[in-house]
Write an enzyme that holds these catalytic residues in place. Structure first.
Site, PDB file in Angstrom:
ATOM      1  N   LYS A  53      27.728  38.821  51.062  1.00 29.89           N
ATOM      2  CA  LYS A  53      28.367  40.078  51.470  1.00 29.89           C
ATOM      3  C   LYS A  53      27.306  41.121  51.837  1.00 29.89           C
ATOM      4  O   LYS A  53      27.422  41.815  52.847  1.00 29.89           O
ATOM      5  CB  LYS A  53      29.282  40.595  50.347  1.00 29.89           C
ATOM      6  CG  LYS A  53      30.548  39.768  50.202  1.00 29.89           C
ATOM      7  CD  LYS A  53      31.340  40.084  48.940  1.00 29.89           C
ATOM      8  CE  LYS A  53      32.512  39.119  48.806  1.00 29.89           C
ATOM      9  NZ  LYS A  53      33.284  39.244  47.561  1.00 29.89           N
ATOM     10  N   GLN A  97      32.980  42.566  42.084  1.00 31.81           N
ATOM     11  CA  GLN A  97      33.183  41.129  42.230  1.00 31.81           C
ATOM     12  C   GLN A  97      33.965  40.566  41.040  1.00 31.81           C
ATOM     13  O   GLN A  97      33.650  40.869  39.879  1.00 31.81           O
ATOM     14  CB  GLN A  97      31.816  40.434  42.374  1.00 31.81           C
ATOM     15  CG  GLN A  97      31.890  38.956  42.677  1.00 31.81           C
ATOM     16  CD  GLN A  97      32.452  38.635  44.061  1.00 31.81           C
ATOM     17  OE1 GLN A  97      32.406  39.459  44.974  1.00 31.81           O
ATOM     18  NE2 GLN A  97      32.982  37.446  44.222  1.00 31.81           N
ATOM     19  N   ASP A 120      38.500  45.978  49.214  1.00 34.24           N
ATOM     20  CA  ASP A 120      39.056  44.662  48.857  1.00 34.24           C
ATOM     21  C   ASP A 120      40.578  44.649  49.017  1.00 34.24           C
ATOM     22  O   ASP A 120      41.179  43.585  49.092  1.00 34.24           O
ATOM     23  CB  ASP A 120      38.746  44.367  47.374  1.00 34.24           C
ATOM     24  CG  ASP A 120      37.699  43.294  47.174  1.00 34.24           C
ATOM     25  OD1 ASP A 120      37.509  42.470  48.086  1.00 34.24           O
ATOM     26  OD2 ASP A 120      37.085  43.282  46.091  1.00 34.24           O
TER      27      ASP A 120
HETATM   28  N1  GUN Z   1      35.980  36.860  43.885  1.00 34.32           N
HETATM   29  C1  GUN Z   1      36.316  35.878  44.754  1.00 34.32           C
HETATM   30  N2  GUN Z   1      36.723  36.406  45.919  1.00 34.32           N
HETATM   31  C2  GUN Z   1      36.653  37.743  45.785  1.00 34.32           C
HETATM   32  C3  GUN Z   1      36.943  38.832  46.663  1.00 34.32           C
HETATM   33  O1  GUN Z   1      37.357  38.671  47.810  1.00 34.32           O
HETATM   34  N3  GUN Z   1      36.716  40.061  46.154  1.00 34.32           N
HETATM   35  C4  GUN Z   1      36.267  40.267  44.908  1.00 34.32           C
HETATM   36  N4  GUN Z   1      36.108  41.513  44.488  1.00 34.32           N
HETATM   37  N5  GUN Z   1      36.003  39.280  44.060  1.00 34.32           N
HETATM   38  C5  GUN Z   1      36.194  38.040  44.507  1.00 34.32           C
END
Ligand code: GUN
Length: 283
Positions: A53, A97, A120
């Site tokens: 990311k 996350q 998100d």
């Molecule tokens: N863990 C797995 N996929 C995601 C996501 O898209 N966002 C977040 N915050 N955590 C994750």
């Protein structure tokens, strides 16, 4: 029939070029779009995800900050960090996350993020906005699936879409997005009595369960569009989705591969959401 592949890498590249151009335009006005990624603990998969990311941000000219904390960080300390990021004008998007360590209430942390920075799309305010058709951030994975359908010029009006999986992150928001585009939507899940009877009626199938071979060729109507959100490993340790790709590609009209399908689109839509958060932010 051999299905046309919907190439998530190629579409991502195109969308990220557009993001980079819009980010440049914002920078010219003195605003650099900024994303904060918060990682608590040392989950190996999460470490890879957050690295990807942050790198995607850098590649598109977005500012990103990675905050890493030990697994024993207290919930109060994490909430305080989120509050500081809410008040930081250089940060337009906040991503905590998941999963978080068990002693932290993940929902409480998500609700602490300002909805204006909830890139998100996991906050209840974002979910409510999606449900009611109000402006807000859409969760990145189903949003990416919608972009993939758009990329093939697919008109959902009058079509039957079947979503397999009812998670808050993919299945439920996916169903709402398809509904908003006038599809007739069925959500299937572990309690569905006859999954095959449902999928055989579908013009569009989104598989989002997290289990291999949930969808096989005998369950797909010829000419259906199949989107595979799964991320699993097969017996040889190779990445694979929820769909039996080799079988289904001979029945479907369009299909997304794993890897190289929905996966890259998820990060791309995070960049899009972050950019839009910066465009909307008062400055
Ligand atoms: N863990 C797995 N996929 C995601 C996501 O898209 N966002 C977040 N915050 N955590 C994750």
């Amino acid at each position: 029939m051999t299905a046309q592949i919907i190439d998530g890498n190629a579409l991502s590249k195109q969308l990220r070029t557009e993001v980079a151009a819009r980010a440049q335009a914002l920078k010219a006005k003195g605003v650099t779009p900024g994303l904060a990624v918060v990682l608590v603990g040392d989950n190996p998969a999460s470490q890879v995800y957050v690295r990807n990311k942050v790198k995607a941000c850098e590649d598109s000219g977005l500012h990103s900050v990675l905050e890493k904390y030990e697994a024993d960080m207290t919930e109060a300390d994490l909430l305080a960090r989120v509050e500081a990021l809410n008040n930081d004008p250089s940060i337009h998007g906040i991503l905590v996350q998941l999963p978080l360590p068990a002693h932290i209430d993940a929902q409480k942390v998500i609700e602490a993020i300002s909805p204006a920075k909830d890139v998100d799309g996991f906050h209840i305010a974002s979910a409510g906005a999606l449900m009611t058709g109000m402006p807000g951030f859409w969760p990145c994975t189903p949003y990416g699936c919608m972009k993939m359908l758009e990329s093939i010029g697919y008109d959902l009006k009058g079509k039957h879409a079947v979503v397999i999986g009812r998670s808050n992150i993919v299945g439920k928001p996916m169903a709402l997005m398809l509904l908003q585009k006038n599809a007739t939507v069925t959500i299937c899940h572990s309690g569905t009595a006859d999954l095959k009877a449902m999928t055989l009626q579908a013009d569009v199938i989104v598989a989002a369960v997290g289990k291999r071979n949930v969808l096989t060729a005998d369950m797909v109507k010829p000419g259906a569009v199949v989107l595979d959100v799964g991320m699993n490993r097969n017996d040889e340790g190779k990445l694979c989705g929820d769909v039996d790709f080799d079988g289904v590609k001979d029945v479907a009209s369009h299909i997304t591969p794993v890897p190289g399908g929905v996966g890259p689109m998820t990060i791309t839509m995070l960049l899009v959401n972050t950019l839009e958060a910066a465009e909307r932010a008062p400055n």
